[in-house]
Design a protein around this motif. Structure first.
Motif, PDB file in Angstrom:
ATOM      1  N   THR A 109      35.681  42.302  34.552  1.00 15.44           N
ATOM      2  CA  THR A 109      36.628  42.505  35.627  1.00 15.44           C
ATOM      3  C   THR A 109      36.419  43.938  36.126  1.00 15.44           C
ATOM      4  O   THR A 109      35.597  44.673  35.570  1.00 15.44           O
ATOM      5  N   PRO A 161      36.072  36.908  37.867  1.00 16.05           N
ATOM      6  CA  PRO A 161      37.081  37.939  37.554  1.00 16.05           C
ATOM      7  C   PRO A 161      37.214  38.991  38.664  1.00 16.05           C
ATOM      8  O   PRO A 161      38.308  39.495  38.901  1.00 16.05           O
ATOM      9  N   LEU A 165      40.376  39.488  42.102  1.00 17.44           N
ATOM     10  CA  LEU A 165      41.093  40.754  42.319  1.00 17.44           C
ATOM     11  C   LEU A 165      41.189  41.131  43.799  1.00 17.44           C
ATOM     12  O   LEU A 165      41.879  42.096  44.149  1.00 17.44           O
TER      13      LEU A 165
END
Ligand SMILES: [Zn+2]
Length: 177
Positions: A109, A161, A165
């Motif tokens: 991430t 990931p 976001l």
């Protein structure tokens, strides 16, 4: 000439086209760098910003991005955003987009510092080029996009990931961070 004040200016001399970025500037393409695999441990180690710089400055590499951001949020600008990077096709797609490499390997991430770094850059693109602050939902859309959206190979860049976001990056960019 367009240089982002939130990044350190580290110009490369290969793998881009001077003055070939065109209007409209649709937004920001997110990438991840990937890294070298240690066959003994099975662990991938992403490059440093200096390592990324030397890769992009190597004529044989034939790829680049305007920006790179480290996990600690340090950002370097390799190419003037009025010039065309070679981040997706080095052609008609890259002509309308600004690109950033997040230092990370597949499955990672982004760190909070990278999220804020991408958000600050997106805010600046909105102020400088009028690029809309929103998630791009197709390759003809605009806003914050990601490499795989363009379906030109690299399906793992930047990975789910990171893609997940994008709404958070947009929310911070709207606030002007
Ligand atoms: Zn990529």
């Amino acid at each position: 000439m367009a240089k982002y004040e939130g990044a350190t200016w580290k110009p490369i001399s290969a793998n881009f086209n001077k003055g070939r970025r065109q209007s409209p500037t649709k937004g920001l393409i997110l990438h991840i760098t990937d890294g070298a695999l240690n066959k003994k441990t099975g662990i991938r180690t992403p490059p440093s910003l200096a390592g990324l710089y030397s890769t992009f400055n190597n004529k044989a590499h034939k790829a680049s991005a305007h920006f790179g951001v480290n996990k600690d949020g340090e950002m370097w600008q390799f190419i003037d955003t009025d010039d065309r990077a070679w981040s997706v096709d080095g052609d008609t797609i890259d002509a309308h987009w600004v690109s950033i490499e997040n230092i990370a390997v597949p499955g990672d991430t982004l760190t909070e510092e990278q999220i804020m770094g991408c958000a600050g850059l997106m805010y600046w693109l909105n102020q400088t080029y009028d690029s809309p602050i929103k998630m791009a939902v197709g390759k003809s859309d605009s806003g914050i996009a990601y490499h795989a959206l363009f379906q030109r190979g690299h399906p793992a860049c930047p990975g789910f990931p990171v893609i997940s976001l994008i709404p958070r990056i947009c929310a911070s960019a709207v606030l002007g961070f």
